[in-house]
Design a protein around this motif. Structure first.
Motif, mmCIF file in Angstrom:
data_model
loop_
_atom_site.group_PDB
_atom_site.id
_atom_site.type_symbol
_atom_site.label_atom_id
_atom_site.label_comp_id
_atom_site.label_asym_id
_atom_site.label_seq_id
_atom_site.Cartn_x
_atom_site.Cartn_y
_atom_site.Cartn_z
ATOM 1 N N ARG A 167 -9.503 -2.978 -7.893
ATOM 2 C CA ARG A 167 -8.948 -2.753 -6.778
ATOM 3 C C ARG A 167 -9.546 -3.657 -5.505
ATOM 4 N N GLU A 195 1.018 -1.229 0.227
ATOM 5 C CA GLU A 195 -0.147 0.036 -0.120
ATOM 6 C C GLU A 195 0.927 1.325 -0.040
ATOM 7 N N CYS A 196 0.677 2.086 -0.973
ATOM 8 C CA CYS A 196 1.478 3.582 -1.234
ATOM 9 C C CYS A 196 0.920 4.603 -0.426
ATOM 10 N N ASP A 245 -0.126 7.195 -1.143
ATOM 11 C CA ASP A 245 -1.376 7.970 -1.521
ATOM 12 C C ASP A 245 -2.635 6.745 -1.449
ATOM 13 N N ARG A 291 5.537 7.784 -4.453
ATOM 14 C CA ARG A 291 4.374 7.413 -3.582
ATOM 15 C C ARG A 291 4.749 6.754 -2.165
ATOM 16 N N SER A 298 -2.782 3.710 -2.832
ATOM 17 C CA SER A 298 -2.839 2.978 -4.016
ATOM 18 C C SER A 298 -2.155 1.679 -3.809
ATOM 19 N N TYR A 308 0.396 -1.752 -5.160
ATOM 20 C CA TYR A 308 1.526 -1.799 -5.924
ATOM 21 C C TYR A 308 1.792 -3.513 -5.630
ATOM 22 N N TYR A 344 6.868 3.348 -10.229
ATOM 23 C CA TYR A 344 5.519 3.585 -9.626
ATOM 24 C C TYR A 344 5.617 4.142 -8.030
#
Length: 84
Positions: free
Chosen positions: A73, A11-12, A14, A44, A16, A18, A40
């Motif tokens: 997601r 979990e980044c 932001d 982040r 999001s 990965y 990516y």
């Protein structure tokens, strides 16, 4: 015999997700958080491990990563919840 390989989900910062694969999850997360991981994740940071799954070989982990990336997601989050 090949060493174990892992598909992992981060979990980044932001929010999001990965997904990647590696043979050393701890080291890979450190690499990401040092800003030397995937493009990516560089913008982040920091990232945190949400999930990891072990496979017998690198091709199996890569295949699982490719299939996982095709999910929505919500489907990814549901999978993680079911497999923790």
């Amino acid at each position: 015999m090949e060493s174990k390989a892992y598909m992992y989900v981060l979990e980044c910062a932001d929010g999001s997700l990965y997904t990647g694969y590696t043979t050393d999850v701890e080291k890979r997360i450190q690499t990401h958080n040092a800003g030397k991981g995937a493009k990516y994740t560089r913008n982040r940071l920091p990232v945190r491990l949400l999930y990891q799954e072990a496979f017998a070989s690198k091709p199996e982990a890569m295949s699982a990563e490719a299939l996982f990336k095709k999910r929505s997601r919500q489907s990814k989050l549901d999978y993680i919840a079911q497999h923790k």
